[in-house]
Structure formats: C-alpha cells, structure tokens
Design an enzyme around this catalytic site. Sequence first.
Site, PDB file in Angstrom:
ATOM      1  N   GLY A  14      46.928  42.992  43.122  1.00 46.58           N
ATOM      2  CA  GLY A  14      45.623  43.616  42.883  1.00 46.58           C
ATOM      3  C   GLY A  14      44.504  42.923  43.640  1.00 46.58           C
ATOM      4  O   GLY A  14      44.728  41.915  44.327  1.00 46.58           O
ATOM      5  N   CYS A 130      33.182  39.014  35.059  1.00 44.33           N
ATOM      6  CA  CYS A 130      32.614  38.595  36.353  1.00 44.33           C
ATOM      7  C   CYS A 130      31.080  38.641  36.381  1.00 44.33           C
ATOM      8  O   CYS A 130      30.437  37.724  36.914  1.00 44.33           O
ATOM      9  CB  CYS A 130      33.204  39.429  37.476  1.00 44.33           C
ATOM     10  SG  CYS A 130      33.202  41.193  37.153  1.00 44.33           S
ATOM     11  N   LYS A 214      29.725  42.542  26.689  1.00 39.99           N
ATOM     12  CA  LYS A 214      30.482  41.353  27.118  1.00 39.99           C
ATOM     13  C   LYS A 214      29.506  40.293  27.598  1.00 39.99           C
ATOM     14  O   LYS A 214      29.650  39.100  27.307  1.00 39.99           O
ATOM     15  CB  LYS A 214      31.435  41.695  28.267  1.00 39.99           C
ATOM     16  CG  LYS A 214      32.684  42.471  27.887  1.00 39.99           C
ATOM     17  CD  LYS A 214      33.447  42.901  29.152  1.00 39.99           C
ATOM     18  CE  LYS A 214      34.543  43.894  28.841  1.00 39.99           C
ATOM     19  NZ  LYS A 214      35.140  44.480  30.061  1.00 39.99           N
ATOM     20  N   ARG A 236      26.610  50.464  38.527  1.00 35.77           N
ATOM     21  CA  ARG A 236      27.560  50.430  39.664  1.00 35.77           C
ATOM     22  C   ARG A 236      26.825  50.888  40.915  1.00 35.77           C
ATOM     23  O   ARG A 236      26.134  51.916  40.891  1.00 35.77           O
ATOM     24  CB  ARG A 236      28.730  51.369  39.386  1.00 35.77           C
ATOM     25  CG  ARG A 236      29.817  51.311  40.448  1.00 35.77           C
ATOM     26  CD  ARG A 236      30.685  50.085  40.362  1.00 35.77           C
ATOM     27  NE  ARG A 236      31.389  50.045  39.089  1.00 35.77           N
ATOM     28  CZ  ARG A 236      31.960  48.949  38.600  1.00 35.77           C
ATOM     29  NH1 ARG A 236      31.918  47.808  39.258  1.00 35.77           N
ATOM     30  NH2 ARG A 236      32.556  48.981  37.426  1.00 35.77           N
ATOM     31  N   HIS A 243      28.627  41.028  43.191  1.00 38.28           N
ATOM     32  CA  HIS A 243      27.732  41.580  42.169  1.00 38.28           C
ATOM     33  C   HIS A 243      26.376  40.864  42.258  1.00 38.28           C
ATOM     34  O   HIS A 243      26.316  39.659  42.540  1.00 38.28           O
ATOM     35  CB  HIS A 243      28.289  41.335  40.761  1.00 38.28           C
ATOM     36  CG  HIS A 243      29.456  42.201  40.383  1.00 38.28           C
ATOM     37  ND1 HIS A 243      30.067  43.100  41.225  1.00 38.28           N
ATOM     38  CD2 HIS A 243      30.126  42.302  39.193  1.00 38.28           C
ATOM     39  CE1 HIS A 243      31.067  43.708  40.577  1.00 38.28           C
ATOM     40  NE2 HIS A 243      31.121  43.245  39.352  1.00 38.28           N
TER      41      HIS A 243
HETATM   42  P1  NAP Z   1      43.678  46.152  40.539  1.00 38.83           P
HETATM   43  O1  NAP Z   1      43.244  45.948  41.952  1.00 38.83           O
HETATM   44  O2  NAP Z   1      43.770  47.530  40.024  1.00 38.83           O
HETATM   45  O3  NAP Z   1      45.091  45.409  40.348  1.00 38.83           O
HETATM   46  C1  NAP Z   1      45.832  45.519  39.166  1.00 38.83           C
HETATM   47  C2  NAP Z   1      47.045  44.597  39.236  1.00 38.83           C
HETATM   48  O4  NAP Z   1      47.750  44.687  37.985  1.00 38.83           O
HETATM   49  C3  NAP Z   1      48.033  44.978  40.329  1.00 38.83           C
HETATM   50  O5  NAP Z   1      48.650  43.832  40.841  1.00 38.83           O
HETATM   51  C4  NAP Z   1      49.062  45.813  39.571  1.00 38.83           C
HETATM   52  O6  NAP Z   1      50.335  45.815  40.167  1.00 38.83           O
HETATM   53  C5  NAP Z   1      49.111  45.022  38.270  1.00 38.83           C
HETATM   54  N1  NAP Z   1      49.686  45.850  37.216  1.00 38.83           N
HETATM   55  C6  NAP Z   1      49.257  47.052  36.776  1.00 38.83           C
HETATM   56  N2  NAP Z   1      50.094  47.524  35.821  1.00 38.83           N
HETATM   57  C7  NAP Z   1      51.085  46.604  35.676  1.00 38.83           C
HETATM   58  C8  NAP Z   1      52.246  46.510  34.861  1.00 38.83           C
HETATM   59  N3  NAP Z   1      52.597  47.471  34.012  1.00 38.83           N
HETATM   60  N4  NAP Z   1      53.027  45.403  34.985  1.00 38.83           N
HETATM   61  C9  NAP Z   1      52.706  44.438  35.866  1.00 38.83           C
HETATM   62  N5  NAP Z   1      51.618  44.469  36.667  1.00 38.83           N
HETATM   63  C10 NAP Z   1      50.815  45.533  36.564  1.00 38.83           C
HETATM   64  O7  NAP Z   1      42.720  45.391  39.520  1.00 38.83           O
HETATM   65  P2  NAP Z   1      41.879  44.025  39.743  1.00 38.83           P
HETATM   66  O8  NAP Z   1      40.521  44.314  40.227  1.00 38.83           O
HETATM   67  O9  NAP Z   1      42.718  43.051  40.504  1.00 38.83           O
HETATM   68  O10 NAP Z   1      41.669  43.546  38.250  1.00 38.83           O
HETATM   69  C11 NAP Z   1      42.706  43.173  37.395  1.00 38.83           C
HETATM   70  C12 NAP Z   1      42.111  42.695  36.095  1.00 38.83           C
HETATM   71  O11 NAP Z   1      41.324  41.531  36.364  1.00 38.83           O
HETATM   72  C13 NAP Z   1      41.122  43.688  35.471  1.00 38.83           C
HETATM   73  O12 NAP Z   1      41.796  44.626  34.661  1.00 38.83           O
HETATM   74  C14 NAP Z   1      40.232  42.778  34.698  1.00 38.83           C
HETATM   75  O13 NAP Z   1      40.794  42.520  33.433  1.00 38.83           O
HETATM   76  C15 NAP Z   1      40.201  41.500  35.524  1.00 38.83           C
HETATM   77  N6  NAP Z   1      38.984  41.272  36.325  1.00 38.83           N
HETATM   78  C16 NAP Z   1      38.675  42.009  37.427  1.00 38.83           C
HETATM   79  C17 NAP Z   1      37.509  41.711  38.152  1.00 38.83           C
HETATM   80  C18 NAP Z   1      37.097  42.437  39.379  1.00 38.83           C
HETATM   81  O14 NAP Z   1      35.953  42.175  39.866  1.00 38.83           O
HETATM   82  N7  NAP Z   1      37.879  43.342  39.933  1.00 38.83           N
HETATM   83  C19 NAP Z   1      36.726  40.679  37.789  1.00 38.83           C
HETATM   84  C20 NAP Z   1      37.059  39.956  36.664  1.00 38.83           C
HETATM   85  C21 NAP Z   1      38.201  40.252  35.957  1.00 38.83           C
HETATM   86  P3  NAP Z   1      50.867  47.036  41.084  1.00 38.83           P
HETATM   87  O15 NAP Z   1      50.438  46.704  42.495  1.00 38.83           O
HETATM   88  O16 NAP Z   1      52.319  46.990  40.917  1.00 38.83           O
HETATM   89  O17 NAP Z   1      50.244  48.295  40.558  1.00 38.83           O
HETATM   90  O1  3JN Z   2      33.589  46.639  36.552  1.00 41.14           O
HETATM   91  C1  3JN Z   2      33.387  45.505  36.999  1.00 41.14           C
HETATM   92  O2  3JN Z   2      32.572  45.278  37.894  1.00 41.14           O
HETATM   93  C2  3JN Z   2      34.125  44.345  36.438  1.00 41.14           C
HETATM   94  C3  3JN Z   2      35.310  44.776  35.665  1.00 41.14           C
HETATM   95  C4  3JN Z   2      35.938  43.997  34.836  1.00 41.14           C
HETATM   96  C5  3JN Z   2      37.019  44.490  34.010  1.00 41.14           C
HETATM   97  C6  3JN Z   2      37.694  45.656  34.376  1.00 41.14           C
HETATM   98  C7  3JN Z   2      38.699  46.167  33.557  1.00 41.14           C
HETATM   99  C8  3JN Z   2      39.026  45.540  32.381  1.00 41.14           C
HETATM  100  C9  3JN Z   2      37.368  43.822  32.844  1.00 41.14           C
HETATM  101  C10 3JN Z   2      36.718  42.518  32.526  1.00 41.14           C
HETATM  102  O3  3JN Z   2      37.013  41.544  33.211  1.00 41.14           O
HETATM  103  O4  3JN Z   2      35.913  42.428  31.595  1.00 41.14           O
HETATM  104  C11 3JN Z   2      38.366  44.367  32.027  1.00 41.14           C
HETATM  105  C12 3JN Z   2      38.723  43.741  30.717  1.00 41.14           C
HETATM  106  O5  3JN Z   2      39.647  42.930  30.721  1.00 41.14           O
HETATM  107  O6  3JN Z   2      38.119  44.078  29.707  1.00 41.14           O
END
Ligand code: NAP
Ligand code: 3JN
Length: 335
Positions: A14, A130, A214, A236, A243
């Site tokens: 991801g 984040c 949050k 957004r 951000h």
């Molecule tokens: P993303 O780009 O959509 O990536 C999701 C990851 O989760 C991919 O590696 C995906 O694997 C994996 N995944 C999904 N379903 C799965 C399953 N059933 N079993 C195992 N792996 C699975 O999302 P992201 O932005 O990296 O964010 C991931 C999480 O990080 C968010 O949900 C949130 O909680 C947290 N987060 C995100 C941000 C941000 O700025 N994006 C910031 C803070 C925290 P595949 O490639 O196989 O689908």
């Molecule tokens: O939307 C954003 O800019 C940040 C997204 C964070 C996020 C996305 C999906 C699920 C979170 C988070 O880190 O709070 C979650 C979650 O785990 O609740």
Amino acid sequence: MREDLHIAIVGATGAVGLDMLKTLEKRNFPLGSLTPLASARSAGKTLPFRGQEILVQELTGDSFVGVDIALFSAGGAISKEFAPLAVNAGAVVVDNSSAFRMDDSVPLVVPEINTTDVATHKGIIANPNCSTIVTVMALYPLHQAFGVKRMFASTYQAVSGSGAMGIAELKRQVSEINDGRQVTREVYPHQIAFNVLPHVDVFLESGYTKEEMKMVHESRKIMGLPGFQASVTCVRVPVYRAHSISVSAEFEKPVSVEHAREAIAAAPGIDLNDDIASNGYPLPLELAGQDNCQVGRIRKDCAMENGLSFWVAGDQLLKGAALNTVQIAEEVARL
Ligand code: NAP
Ligand code: 3JN
C-alpha cells in the site's frame, strides 16, 4: 540495540507500506530479515529492498512466527483480527490504524513528544492519525512555551491519505477532464479534481466527521492534556501528497511571535519556514518526500487573547505514517 530483528510489514504493497520499506532502508534500520505481507491479490509480487527483490506473502494467522516487530498498515479490520495473533506469536505490533489508538492500555506515540510511553507497551503501540501527527508536531512545542488551552483548525488533506486508490482517482479525473471525457468517481462522493471536499471519513451524529474527532481525542492523549479543546474541519484537496493544517490556538500565557518562532526552531522534526517578505511558507508540493514538517505564517491571532495562528504542513505518508512508525520501531529495538 539489537541488530538482527525480524520485521514484518502488513500492508506492504500500500501507499504507507511502500514508504515503510523505503524508510527502513533510508534509516538503515537494524533488521536481519524482512517479511512483506499483503492480501492474496499481491502474494507473489516482489518489492525492492536494499538492492534485492523481496517476495510478498499472503497474510495468514501463521505469518508472525519468529517475527520481532510487526508494522501494521492495512486498515483497522485487519489490525483488529491479526494484531492480537502477532502479539501471541511474540511480536511487538506498531499499528497505523485507529483500531487501538484510544485503548488505555495502548501507548499512542509521536516520538518527538512522548517517546517514553513506548516502554509502557503491552504488545501493541499505536501510530496516531496523520493529520493529528502533523498538527501536534507544531502545537506541542508551542504548548511547552505557552500552555495550550484550545484550537480551531481546518485541514487540507492530500488524496494519498485515501491510499493508492485516492492517488489513482485524482490522476484519472485530471486526464478525463483534459481529454474532454465524462468524469468517473470511485473513491470520493464528488469530483476531487479542481475541487475541495469538506468531508474526510464518515459523518457522526454531531455533524463532525470521525477524522475531525480523531484529531481532538488523539491530540489529548499524545500531549497528555485531557482538558484540551479543539474544533476541526477536515477538507480533502486535489494535492497528491502532504497534508496542511491552518490552526488558531489559544494559550494560558501571553504569547509572542518571536518566542513562538524560537520554540519551533528548537523543536525536533519540525522546521520554521516563515518569511512572508519573500513569500516563504510551507507548501505541500515542497514537503512531499520530506521527513520534517514545517511551520509558517505565525502571527498573533487578532480574535483571541493569548492566541497564535499558523500554518503547518508535512508529508502524511512519512511523518504521518511510515516514518513515525519506523521511529517507534527504533525505540522498541532500543528497549
Ligand atoms: P492502501 O494504499 O489502500 O493499501 C492498503 C494495504 O493493505 C495494501 O498493502 C493491501 O494489500 C493491504 N490489504 C488490504 N486488504 C488486505 C487483506 N485482507 N489482507 C492483507 N492485506 C490487505 O492504503 P494506505 O494508504 O497504505 O493505508 C493503509 C492504512 O494505513 C489505512 O487504512 C490507515 O489505517 C493507515 N494510515 C494511512 C495514512 C495515509 O496517509 N494513507 C496515514 C496514516 C495511517 P493488497 O495490495 O494485496 O491489496
Ligand atoms: O484520509 C486521510 O487523509 C488519512 C486517512 C487515514 C485513515 C484512513 C482509513 C482508515 C485512517 C486513520 O489513520 O485514521 C483509518 C483508520 O484506521 O481509522
């Protein structure tokens, strides 16, 4: 510090997971082996790490045998199901989701602010949201200087906050518009290209969104300030990465811009970029890919006693997620 740790990354393919790999490599993390985990969709793919291609494995209940530290970034449902299994197998979990953040037995850590909380962990350590991380990186040094009471804030959140799908949506819509085609939507409820949406995460009964709340609850826990008040609007914007947050904060003590600048300049992980004479202020385009956050536009708030207004920005995939997680893992390795 141990030099031979076995690290697993859950969600390695991801947006956050890929930056975790890059951050472990860049910081020369003391690992002996690395296991990238994802869904069955990605099993068998390879990811580059330290000059080699490493095979992605499907996440299962048996994935954590021999793992020392598991970095989770695959959403809350996966964390809730698999983090306890990882802990039972003997790993320490650093979790990026909101699944455990407000659990009293789980430390919620920004290493520049409350690194000592890491040592209190009982198997799981949570990485904050984040937008919250980027905001408190600026607010906490100002709190130390003046004692923060409350803040009013609006975020300007990049599409990569919605993961790889958010990035793809903005790219696709921009080319659809450039080609004169119908705009298609998969991730956001409205077109994000050339637009701003006052809507991040789901709406709650109060009219605020979950993301907005949050920021309230997590800021209190990280800064150790249960009485801290905040009213936040999360927005957004059509920016790929980093951000930004516009903050007006009220403090206990009289404030001065000069003292505020000194406090920011002396704080770790955050830089002052505040030179309005030469149009100098933090820009997401310049902060994308940078470890440190930046603060600018610091001024005395003209509508509050002891108030400061400022603009803070930071790469939410790095300091807001991957970098902060790896910093926590470094603390775990030192325990
Ligand atoms: P993303 O780009 O959509 O990536 C999701 C990851 O989760 C991919 O590696 C995906 O694997 C994996 N995944 C999904 N379903 C799965 C399953 N059933 N079993 C195992 N792996 C699975 O999302 P992201 O932005 O990296 O964010 C991931 C999480 O990080 C968010 O949900 C949130 O909680 C947290 N987060 C995100 C941000 C941000 O700025 N994006 C910031 C803070 C925290 P595949 O490639 O196989 O689908
Ligand atoms: O939307 C954003 O800019 C940040 C997204 C964070 C996020 C996305 C999906 C699920 C979170 C988070 O880190 O709070 C979650 C979650 O785990 O609740």
